[in-house]
Design a protein around this motif. Structure first.
Motif, short mmCIF file in Angstrom:
data_model
loop_
_atom_site.label_atom_id
_atom_site.label_comp_id
_atom_site.label_asym_id
_atom_site.label_seq_id
_atom_site.Cartn_x
_atom_site.Cartn_y
_atom_site.Cartn_z
N ARG A 76 0.81 -1.22 0.00
CA ARG A 76 0.00 0.00 0.00
C ARG A 76 0.84 1.27 0.00
NH1 ARG A 76 -5.20 -0.48 0.73
NH2 ARG A 76 -5.39 1.60 1.65
N LYS A 77 2.15 1.17 0.32
CA LYS A 77 2.97 2.37 0.41
C LYS A 77 4.21 2.30 -0.50
CE LYS A 77 1.43 3.20 5.16
NZ LYS A 77 1.81 3.26 6.60
N GLN A 78 5.26 1.59 -0.06
CA GLN A 78 6.52 1.62 -0.79
C GLN A 78 6.45 1.04 -2.20
OE1 GLN A 78 5.97 0.35 2.35
NE2 GLN A 78 7.93 0.11 3.43
N SER A 79 5.54 0.11 -2.45
CA SER A 79 5.53 -0.59 -3.74
C SER A 79 5.28 0.35 -4.91
CB SER A 79 4.47 -1.70 -3.73
OG SER A 79 3.16 -1.17 -3.71
N VAL A 80 4.48 1.36 -4.71
CA VAL A 80 4.15 2.29 -5.81
C VAL A 80 5.40 3.03 -6.27
CG1 VAL A 80 2.79 4.29 -6.49
CG2 VAL A 80 1.78 2.55 -5.00
N GLU A 81 6.16 3.54 -5.31
CA GLU A 81 7.36 4.30 -5.64
C GLU A 81 8.39 3.43 -6.36
OE1 GLU A 81 11.03 6.69 -3.39
OE2 GLU A 81 9.22 6.09 -2.27
N LEU A 82 8.59 2.21 -5.87
CA LEU A 82 9.57 1.32 -6.49
C LEU A 82 9.16 0.91 -7.90
CD1 LEU A 82 10.52 -1.06 -3.52
CD2 LEU A 82 11.95 0.70 -4.57
N ALA A 83 7.88 0.61 -8.08
CA ALA A 83 7.40 0.20 -9.40
C ALA A 83 7.53 1.35 -10.40
CB ALA A 83 5.96 -0.27 -9.31
#
Length: 366
Positions: A57-64
């Motif tokens: 819900r948080k870090q995955s968006v930035e990394l992707a």
């Protein structure tokens, strides 16, 4: 696949603790786009832990999104396991990476390949064999695949390039973190004349546990694996073991019985690998596989039939073909670490397990 689906695949596959097996189990539950957009309660209900829920819900968006930015370079690609560009032979392999990062010619990954692996500290004769064999393989129309390591790997890549052929390097780090550093110029040549491949985000640094696992990609992409030189506990034998599990042909170049760096090849030959003296020995065997069909059952490395009949069955049941660290084995078996280490030592002496980078793996009994 459209970018929204690719983004969802990235967000889910990058989650800590979600390896290929878990990823495909989740894929069977729901579409990744639905999963990553689910609320915390739904994510918990499908078995995700609190830290995984938080990551998605948080870090995955930035990394992707950072990975998507890397893909903006025309030579950089992100392949999804269900995508048309994903190599079909690798897709058939158990535990294949859901995501591949590629720099170079994507189409090359679907071409017939022969993997070449061996010792990092190879003899001059072994290095020459790797170079000359690779040159002959590409002259016969095959791509040479290896792991960009020092020694046999590097010379196999160089031999293919010098013969104006194609070569693929599978990395144990991200594609922006070339390891070893002395192979940076070689990696640049491969990206221009072949392809660099990794299952890791481009900026991920090399870690010891990454290298045994990348070997399953080296073998999974290829019709067969040629081991040129290997000591008895060489990491190259992990590639051979993966190849056997994947139904690939395994070949080994013999050498002097007096030198330790040939003992791994001799062990492979004793347990069913094809003895190789010339390139034609390999080509004759894999010709029937060039239509991408797999062997029905691997014949190399006899499987342990009944672990209950062996010592320390509980511990042995948790050791597989992928390296498992001692502390993880202790957690899984609820056995104290010191006792696990003692049992592993006895199992290694008995020939049931072998220590590799990252932990222990099963050792087949020839």
């Amino acid at each position: 696949m459209d970018d929204s689906n690719a983004l969802a695949w990235l967000r889910l596959s990058l989650c800590p603790g979600i390896g290929p097996v878990t990823f495909y189990k989740l894929l069977a539950v729901d579409d990744p786009r639905n999963i990553v957009e689910s609320d915390e309660q739904t994510l918990s209900a499908i078995g995700l832990k609190p830290n995984q829920v938080s990551f998605i819900r948080k870090q995955s968006v930035e990394l992707a999104e950072r990975a998507f930015a890397w893909r903006e370079n025309a030579n950089n690609h992100i392949l999804l396991q269900q995508g048309d560009d994903y190599p079909p032979l690798l897709r058939e392999s158990k535990g294949c990476p859901p995501i591949l990062f590629v720099q170079g010619d994507v189409a090359l990954l679907s071409e017939p390949q022969i993997a070449m692996v061996g010792s990092r500290n190879a003899s001059s004769g072994g290095l020459e064999t790797a170079r000359s064999f690779a040159a002959e393989f590409v002259n016969f129309g095959y791509c040479v695949t290896s792991g960009l390591a020092l020694g046999i790997d590097g010379h196999a890549h160089q031999g293919a390039l010098e013969a104006n052929g194609k070569t693929i390097a599978v990395l144990g780090a991200g594609l922006d973190s070339i390891y070893p550093a002395r192979h940076k110029s070689l990696a640049q040549r491969i990206a221009q004349q072949g392809a660099l491949v990794s299952e890791h985000l481009p900026w991920i640094k090399p870690r010891a546990e990454h290298f045994p696992r990348r070997n399953r990609i080296v073998s999974g992409l290829s019709l067969g694996v040629v081991v040129v030189e290997a000591a008895e506990k060489s990491g190259s034998l992990i590639t051979a073991r993966y190849a056997a599990e994947q139904g690939r042909e395994v070949f080994a170049v013999p050498g002097s019985i007096r030198h330790a760096y040939h003992q791994g090849c001799h062990s492979l030959i004793r347990t069913g690998a094809c003895l190789v003296q010339k390139v034609e020995d390999v080509l004759c065997e894999i010709e029937s596989l060039s239509n991408w069909s797999k062997k029905v059952q691997p014949t190399l490395f006899d499987q342990v039939i009944d672990k209950e009949e062996l010592p320390y069955a509980d511990l042995l049941a948790n050791v597989g073909i992928e390296a498992t660290p001692v502390d993880i084995l202790a957690q899984k078996t609820h056995i104290p670490v010191q006792e696990v280490m003692q049992q592993l030592l006895e199992l290694e002496l008995l020939g049931h397990v072998v220590a590799v980078n990252g932990g222990y793996i099963l050792k087949g009994r020839g």
